[in-house]
Design an enzyme around this catalytic site. Structure first.
Site, short mmCIF file in Angstrom:
data_model
loop_
_atom_site.label_atom_id
_atom_site.label_comp_id
_atom_site.label_asym_id
_atom_site.label_seq_id
_atom_site.Cartn_x
_atom_site.Cartn_y
_atom_site.Cartn_z
N CYS A 33 37.18 -22.87 15.22
CA CYS A 33 36.24 -22.89 16.40
C CYS A 33 36.81 -23.12 18.25
O CYS A 33 35.98 -22.66 19.02
CB CYS A 33 34.85 -23.05 16.08
SG CYS A 33 34.46 -24.97 16.61
N CYS A 102 27.02 -26.00 21.34
CA CYS A 102 28.08 -26.88 21.95
C CYS A 102 26.84 -27.82 21.75
O CYS A 102 27.09 -29.43 21.87
CB CYS A 102 28.24 -26.49 23.66
SG CYS A 102 29.84 -25.58 23.07
#
Length: 138
Positions: A33, A102
């Site tokens: 990712c 995040c």
């Protein structure tokens, strides 16, 4: 795309680096990712005396790491565990919706570091329960 607070933490990250003799370390994410986050903790008297991070990822991942370390420094281990990704996003004055994950990495990395610390102290690791330790009450 990013607001002024996020850009400030991306361009001038706080607490970046490693702690050689860390009491707890936690790493989350994966190379597929693109975001890998590692948190190092130094704990004294059940308080986060020092915290550092190494993050390989986008600007939001770096800003989230920087802000999360600022938010838990000086807190007790339990208070640090209770930090949510929502609190990180709020402290950053928002993240684009596609970048909110995040901030979740920051929460997960802190939890991994705290549980590493607890195991090293001979304690049971705390269970993930949607960002809060099981049985913890507010």
């Amino acid at each position: 795309m990013y607001n002024e607070t996020v850009m400030d933490h991306f361009e001038h990250p706080r607490n970046q680096g490693a702690i050689e003799d860390a009491d707890g370390e936690g790493e989350v994410g994966n190379a597929q990712c693109g975001d890998i986050m590692k948190i190092y903790l130094k704990v004294e008297d059940d308080t986060i005396a020092d915290v550092r991070f190494q993050t390989f990822g986008c600007g939001a991942a770096i800003a989230s790491s920087s802000m999360a370390t600022e938010l838990i420094r000086g807190k007790t281990v339990e208070e640090a565990w209770d930090l949510t990704n929502k609190a990180v996003v709020e402290a950053l004055a928002g993240l684009p919706p596609q970048k909110v994950h995040c901030s979740l990495l920051a929460e997960e990395a802190i939890h991994a570091a705290i549980n590493d610390y607890r195991v090293k102290q001979g304690l049971e690791p705390w269970e993930e329960t949607g960002g809060h330790r099981e049985g913890h009450e507010h």
